[in-house]
Structures are given as C-alpha cells and as structure tokens.
Design an enzyme around this catalytic site. Sequence first.
Site, PDB file in Angstrom:
ATOM      1  N   HIS A 162      23.612  -1.841   2.335  1.00  0.00           N
ATOM      2  CA  HIS A 162      24.375  -1.025   1.370  1.00  0.00           C
ATOM      3  C   HIS A 162      24.609  -1.801   0.061  1.00  0.00           C
ATOM      4  O   HIS A 162      25.747  -2.135  -0.273  1.00  0.00           O
ATOM      5  CB  HIS A 162      25.709  -0.558   1.969  1.00  0.00           C
ATOM      6  CG  HIS A 162      26.316   0.596   1.232  1.00  0.00           C
ATOM      7  ND1 HIS A 162      27.070   1.570   1.832  1.00  0.00           N
ATOM      8  CD2 HIS A 162      26.295   0.932  -0.092  1.00  0.00           C
ATOM      9  CE1 HIS A 162      27.476   2.449   0.935  1.00  0.00           C
ATOM     10  NE2 HIS A 162      27.022   2.075  -0.258  1.00  0.00           N
ATOM     11  N   GLY A 206      23.368  -0.684  -3.016  1.00  0.00           N
ATOM     12  CA  GLY A 206      23.013   0.181  -4.147  1.00  0.00           C
ATOM     13  C   GLY A 206      23.610  -0.264  -5.473  1.00  0.00           C
ATOM     14  O   GLY A 206      22.925  -0.354  -6.490  1.00  0.00           O
ATOM     15  N   ARG A 241      24.352   8.478   1.749  1.00  0.00           N
ATOM     16  CA  ARG A 241      25.281   8.140   2.819  1.00  0.00           C
ATOM     17  C   ARG A 241      24.548   8.298   4.143  1.00  0.00           C
ATOM     18  O   ARG A 241      23.716   9.192   4.291  1.00  0.00           O
ATOM     19  CB  ARG A 241      26.490   9.100   2.811  1.00  0.00           C
ATOM     20  CG  ARG A 241      27.482   8.872   1.684  1.00  0.00           C
ATOM     21  CD  ARG A 241      28.275   7.588   1.882  1.00  0.00           C
ATOM     22  NE  ARG A 241      29.242   7.358   0.839  1.00  0.00           N
ATOM     23  CZ  ARG A 241      29.107   6.471  -0.154  1.00  0.00           C
ATOM     24  NH1 ARG A 241      28.021   5.707  -0.219  1.00  0.00           N
ATOM     25  NH2 ARG A 241      30.046   6.319  -1.050  1.00  0.00           N
ATOM     26  N   ASP A 256      19.397   2.088   2.830  1.00  0.00           N
ATOM     27  CA  ASP A 256      20.475   1.250   2.307  1.00  0.00           C
ATOM     28  C   ASP A 256      21.808   1.624   2.957  1.00  0.00           C
ATOM     29  O   ASP A 256      22.782   0.892   2.836  1.00  0.00           O
ATOM     30  CB  ASP A 256      20.570   1.429   0.781  1.00  0.00           C
ATOM     31  CG  ASP A 256      21.538   0.451   0.123  1.00  0.00           C
ATOM     32  OD1 ASP A 256      21.584  -0.720   0.561  1.00  0.00           O
ATOM     33  OD2 ASP A 256      22.263   0.849  -0.810  1.00  0.00           O
ATOM     34  N   GLU A 309      28.527   1.896   9.248  1.00  0.00           N
ATOM     35  CA  GLU A 309      28.197   0.568   8.682  1.00  0.00           C
ATOM     36  C   GLU A 309      29.330  -0.415   8.974  1.00  0.00           C
ATOM     37  O   GLU A 309      30.489  -0.017   8.950  1.00  0.00           O
ATOM     38  CB  GLU A 309      28.039   0.694   7.160  1.00  0.00           C
ATOM     39  CG  GLU A 309      26.847   1.527   6.770  1.00  0.00           C
ATOM     40  CD  GLU A 309      26.859   1.899   5.292  1.00  0.00           C
ATOM     41  OE1 GLU A 309      27.626   1.303   4.519  1.00  0.00           O
ATOM     42  OE2 GLU A 309      26.121   2.807   4.930  1.00  0.00           O
ATOM     43  N   LEU A 328      20.020  16.275  -7.212  1.00  0.00           N
ATOM     44  CA  LEU A 328      19.601  15.824  -8.550  1.00  0.00           C
ATOM     45  C   LEU A 328      20.824  15.680  -9.462  1.00  0.00           C
ATOM     46  O   LEU A 328      20.897  16.270 -10.534  1.00  0.00           O
ATOM     47  CB  LEU A 328      18.576  16.807  -9.152  1.00  0.00           C
ATOM     48  CG  LEU A 328      17.724  16.226 -10.277  1.00  0.00           C
ATOM     49  CD1 LEU A 328      16.741  15.193  -9.751  1.00  0.00           C
ATOM     50  CD2 LEU A 328      16.962  17.336 -11.017  1.00  0.00           C
ATOM     51  N   GLY A 329      21.784  14.875  -8.997  1.00  0.00           N
ATOM     52  CA  GLY A 329      22.936  14.523  -9.836  1.00  0.00           C
ATOM     53  C   GLY A 329      22.554  13.355 -10.733  1.00  0.00           C
ATOM     54  O   GLY A 329      21.372  13.135 -11.007  1.00  0.00           O
ATOM     55  N   ARG A 330      23.564  12.593 -11.132  1.00  0.00           N
ATOM     56  CA  ARG A 330      23.291  11.471 -12.053  1.00  0.00           C
ATOM     57  C   ARG A 330      22.304  10.480 -11.448  1.00  0.00           C
ATOM     58  O   ARG A 330      21.337  10.080 -12.099  1.00  0.00           O
ATOM     59  CB  ARG A 330      24.599  10.749 -12.399  1.00  0.00           C
ATOM     60  CG  ARG A 330      25.473  11.523 -13.343  1.00  0.00           C
ATOM     61  CD  ARG A 330      26.816  10.859 -13.469  1.00  0.00           C
ATOM     62  NE  ARG A 330      27.605  11.121 -12.273  1.00  0.00           N
ATOM     63  CZ  ARG A 330      28.864  11.552 -12.276  1.00  0.00           C
ATOM     64  NH1 ARG A 330      29.491  11.724 -13.420  1.00  0.00           N
ATOM     65  NH2 ARG A 330      29.516  11.776 -11.170  1.00  0.00           N
ATOM     66  N   ILE A 331      22.551  10.092 -10.180  1.00  0.00           N
ATOM     67  CA  ILE A 331      21.671   9.094  -9.552  1.00  0.00           C
ATOM     68  C   ILE A 331      20.302   9.712  -9.259  1.00  0.00           C
ATOM     69  O   ILE A 331      19.267   9.090  -9.511  1.00  0.00           O
ATOM     70  CB  ILE A 331      22.334   8.517  -8.280  1.00  0.00           C
ATOM     71  CG1 ILE A 331      23.605   7.741  -8.673  1.00  0.00           C
ATOM     72  CG2 ILE A 331      21.364   7.610  -7.521  1.00  0.00           C
ATOM     73  CD1 ILE A 331      24.475   7.304  -7.508  1.00  0.00           C
TER      74      ILE A 331
HETATM   75  C1  8YV Z   1      30.237   1.255  -2.736  1.00  0.00           C
HETATM   76  C2  8YV Z   1      28.932   3.248  -3.048  1.00  0.00           C
HETATM   77  O1  8YV Z   1      31.297   1.830  -3.393  1.00  0.00           O
HETATM   78  O2  8YV Z   1      29.596   3.932  -5.193  1.00  0.00           O
HETATM   79  C3  8YV Z   1      29.414   4.249  -4.022  1.00  0.00           C
HETATM   80  O3  8YV Z   1      29.612   5.403  -3.606  1.00  0.00           O
HETATM   81  O4  8YV Z   1      28.554   3.565  -1.966  1.00  0.00           O
HETATM   82  C4  8YV Z   1      28.975   1.796  -3.373  1.00  0.00           C
HETATM   83  O5  8YV Z   1      28.920   1.527  -4.719  1.00  0.00           O
HETATM   84  C5  8YV Z   1      30.348  -0.211  -2.798  1.00  0.00           C
HETATM   85  O6  8YV Z   1      29.402  -0.689  -1.919  1.00  0.00           O
HETATM   86  C6  8YV Z   1      31.704  -0.736  -2.375  1.00  0.00           C
HETATM   87  O7  8YV Z   1      32.097  -0.226  -1.132  1.00  0.00           O
END
Ligand code: 8YV
Length: 314
Positions: A279, A281, A232, A256, A261, A152-155
Amino acid sequence: MSKTLLALGSLLPSEMEELDRHFDVIKLWKEEDPEATLQAHKNEIQAILSRYDGKGVTRRMIEALPNLEMIAQFGVGVNNIDLTAAAERGISVTNTPDVLTADTADTALALLLAVSRRVCEADMFVRCGKWLNGAFPLGNTLQGKTVGILGLGRIGQAVARRCAAFDMDVLYNGPREKPDQPYTYCKSLREMADLSDYLILTCVGGPETEKVVDYDILEALGSKGFLINVARGSVVNQEDLLEALYNKNIAGAGLDVYDNEPHIPEALFAMDNVVLLPHIGSATIETRTVMGRLVIDNLLAYFNGEPLKTQVAA
Ligand code: 8YV
C-alpha cells in the site's frame, strides 16, 4: 486552553512537532491500553487525525466522544470513517485529495509495467545467477493493448493519461459517462473486462464498490489479462482473485491494496504471476509531506473558524 486532538496514526516527525505546538495530542498508537486512554479523555477530544492504516473511526468511537467536532483524514479515501455517524452529529470531515493523484497513478503504472514486463521476476533472475544459463522468458508489450479503468475520477484520469502516453487504448467504467473525457465509456464492468488486456482499479472503496470484481469479471478479463489494484482491497473478492490466479484464469495481478492489510493471504507469496506492494500509492516523501501539511491546515482552519481546505461532502 489548547484543544485535544486524538491522533490514530502519525504524520512525519516535524509535522507531529507542529501539531504538538497547537494541540494536546493523544498519540493513541503509542498507548498501552488505547481503550482506557479513550475512556479517560473522551470529554476532552475535539478532533481526530485518522489514517486508512490506523484504527477505524467507527460509529462506536464517534458516539463515545461527546465533544468531537472534526475528523481530519490523512488520505483521499475515507472508507475507514463512518461518514453517516459523523454527519448525524454535524462533525466536519476533511481528506487530502489531489496532492496524491500523480503518485498513486504512477504506482498503478509501476505495477502495470512490472507485471507485463515481469520486472520483479527478471530482477530475481539476474540476482540468482540464472542469466548465465540462458535468456529470461518474454514478457508482454503495452503498446496497442487495451486498458479498462474502473473509476475515472482524479486518479483514474491520471492513470488514463499515462496509459494513453504508452499508446494504449483506454476504456473506462463507473457510475456515469464523462463526456468531457477522450476515452471510451463502457456501460458495464463485465463488458469492459471482456474487452481489456489490463483492468486497473482506481475507484472509491466502501459499500458501493464492495467485491464488484469477482470471479465472473476475472473470467471475462481472461487468461491473457492482468488486474491492477491501487484502490481498495474491498473492491475485489479476494477469494475469487486467488482462485483465478491459481487456475490461471487471468495472467497475473499487480496489487497495492488488499483485504485486511497488512495481512496478506500467504498463497500470494508463492505465485510468480503477481507483484505485491505494501500500500505505497501515495508513499513518497514529497506527497506524504504535502498530505500532512493539508491535514494540519484543515485542523488549524477549523479551530480558527476559517473555511476548510478540503472538506468531504456530508
Ligand atoms: C493512505 C490512501 O491514506 O489516500 C488514500 O486513500 O489509501 C493512502 O494514501 C496512506 O497510505 C496512509 O494510510
């Protein structure tokens, strides 16, 4: 004399032009022989621009660059950087927190809606002309359901607010309880998975969360539960996830992020109970623009001797 910046990935074209005006930029991804380029410029490189989807900033790379002073990460997660090796050398590391919180949380909600209302399957159903033969199977409602948020951090908080607006009950798990938050803390991830209809991962990557979501947790989530991962790939034991999806130990997943990856297990392609994103996000024009701005501002601040905008704690 301008400073040499090793770029392991690109910002937007106009931002790269700006960097070119301030630095001698080595664009490593364009080099035919990156190792030879690194070797040829190792004494000049003072800063690195890194990205999660670029070459990792390993101890080996850090040690090979004797004049490296600063690493500016394009992204909030920094698990592609060996922070210990950087700290040992007193190298400053910056990232891009906050500016990507809303978009990443939105991505989690997009996946939540997509898996529960079967949005991608429904789209395919219409395109393939199957609607003419009958109605689409029913999905699952979000209202009144329980969502468990790991981290439960910022995101995580931004996801929690959005889920609360969808009339869901919000639980969370993480290293510590956050008494200022209006959601219910679960001491263990297993207990939370057991109570949740949806398990959303928004925690940090790296060793402390490596494969914490394994078969046991997925079994606790149960055959009606869905997993959403915008954190991740390393947080989930991918083999266990494939098995749980295949055996229908969980109802489905919205992903995502993945191990290794962009190489995704082909087994996932054949499953209709998963929604797979590449990915994305933080991948909006607006957010990627401000992320790039922050990277440049941190680099310029460092070399102008000004305070860094968003430094990662050593
Ligand atoms: C990637 C992310 O940085 O902020 C993060 O931790 O996973 C993404 O925003 C972005 O896809 C570039 O690699």
